[in-house]
Design a protein around this motif. Sequence first.
Motif, short mmCIF file in Angstrom:
data_model
loop_
_atom_site.label_atom_id
_atom_site.label_comp_id
_atom_site.label_asym_id
_atom_site.label_seq_id
_atom_site.Cartn_x
_atom_site.Cartn_y
_atom_site.Cartn_z
N ARG A 97 0.82 -1.28 0.00
CA ARG A 97 -0.16 0.01 0.09
C ARG A 97 0.83 1.35 -0.03
N ILE A 98 0.62 2.02 -0.86
CA ILE A 98 1.51 3.40 -1.14
C ILE A 98 0.59 4.44 -1.11
N ILE A 99 1.26 5.49 -0.42
CA ILE A 99 0.68 6.78 -0.49
C ILE A 99 1.71 7.92 -1.22
N PRO A 100 1.14 8.38 -2.38
CA PRO A 100 2.12 9.25 -2.97
C PRO A 100 2.37 10.62 -2.45
N LEU A 157 -6.59 8.95 -10.95
CA LEU A 157 -7.00 8.25 -12.21
C LEU A 157 -6.10 6.92 -12.08
N ARG A 158 -4.94 7.11 -11.49
CA ARG A 158 -3.95 5.96 -11.59
C ARG A 158 -4.03 5.07 -10.39
N GLY A 159 -5.22 5.16 -9.73
CA GLY A 159 -5.72 4.26 -8.78
C GLY A 159 -5.16 4.57 -7.16
N TYR A 160 -4.69 5.75 -6.89
CA TYR A 160 -4.44 6.18 -5.54
C TYR A 160 -5.32 7.08 -4.98
N ASP A 161 -5.94 6.64 -3.70
CA ASP A 161 -7.26 7.19 -2.94
C ASP A 161 -6.48 8.21 -1.84
N GLU A 162 -5.23 8.04 -1.75
CA GLU A 162 -4.88 9.29 -0.71
C GLU A 162 -3.36 9.86 -1.20
N ILE A 163 -3.35 11.09 -1.17
CA ILE A 163 -2.01 11.87 -1.66
C ILE A 163 -1.52 12.86 -0.77
N LYS A 172 -8.42 11.36 -0.63
CA LYS A 172 -8.09 12.01 0.62
C LYS A 172 -6.68 12.76 0.39
N PHE A 173 -6.52 14.01 1.26
CA PHE A 173 -5.51 14.82 1.07
C PHE A 173 -4.91 15.21 2.37
N PHE A 183 -8.18 18.36 5.83
CA PHE A 183 -7.17 17.38 5.51
C PHE A 183 -7.58 16.21 6.03
N SER A 184 -7.13 14.93 5.46
CA SER A 184 -7.39 13.79 6.10
C SER A 184 -6.51 13.30 7.21
N GLU A 185 -5.40 14.32 7.12
CA GLU A 185 -4.41 14.26 8.28
C GLU A 185 -3.39 15.49 8.26
N VAL A 186 -2.61 15.64 9.29
CA VAL A 186 -1.78 16.89 9.23
C VAL A 186 -0.58 15.97 9.91
#
Length: 317
Positions: free
Chosen positions: A56-59, A78-84, A128-129, A155-158
């Motif tokens: 599992r990767i977060i860019p 679009l590349r399949g990532y749901d959190e950046i 999620k950002f 933000f999803s997280e700080v």
Amino acid sequence: MEGITIYCYRNAHHSLFGEGIDVYYTPFLSIYKQHSIKKRDMREILPEHNSDRGIRIIPQIMANEADEIIWALNDLHLRGYDEINLNMGCPVGTVVSKHKGSGMLEVPDRLYELFSRVFDDKITSEVKFSVKTRLGLNDPHEFEQILPVLNKFPFSEVIIHPRVRTQMYKGVPDMELFEWAYENSTNPVGYNGNIFKPEDFNRITEKFPNLYEVMIGRGLVANPALAREISAGDGITLEELKGFIEKLESSYKEEIHADESIMHKMKEIWFYVGGLLVKDDGSDAESYIHKIRTSKNISEYRNAVRSVYKNCRIKEQ
């Protein structure tokens, strides 16, 4: 960690020491103003380097303009990532001089303008950002003006590294300011900084039980089995370290074709993992690690590594 924990490192680490790791963050992806990702950075987000291997990767992106961030969120989604994640913490001078990384913290009002535009875009309702930040550029109390700005947005997280830019990675994290941020953030808070032993992790999570996550950087490179130890698993053995080094060299060959270039990369790894070792008699092993780091060619490097395996052991924890 840029240049070290590229996908080759992640894959090798995940295969041998994945226990206790929930997610890996990429080194930051540089976003160009013409809306593209630096070609070298694309390797970090290719499915065959990540999802196909069960990782599992977060860019993590590096950008300081709203349109760049919005474009990156859309492209990565679009590349399949749901959190950046957005990097607002990098202290390197060449990054800060471009007002990126921790250079973004200089003017809190500009952050408000930037994130107002980003969160006005519908993409922020689809992914999620999160942001990773330091306390400021020069004074940790700068965060008393930065956090209220971040609090205005969902933000999803700080993730907070409680140092300022001028400290780089030296000095003591300001836990007093971190505690203030933890108590006053309207967004979930993550912690990053100086987690080198299970005791460090336990101390942080006991004091701040509602942390969203703990991010480990240098500590995990210095001890690949750290997450396993935190999860009440065993410490690393010399055979495991040897196997990891061999697998890492093999993995780097996917990306780096010159043996000497791989050697230089491995010297960086030994700079970190060398701290795990002592001589067989229990004395400091720095003389053996020094020979690795000063090797002038592949032959010298191989001989120095063999000497470590023959004459050193993992220090008792």
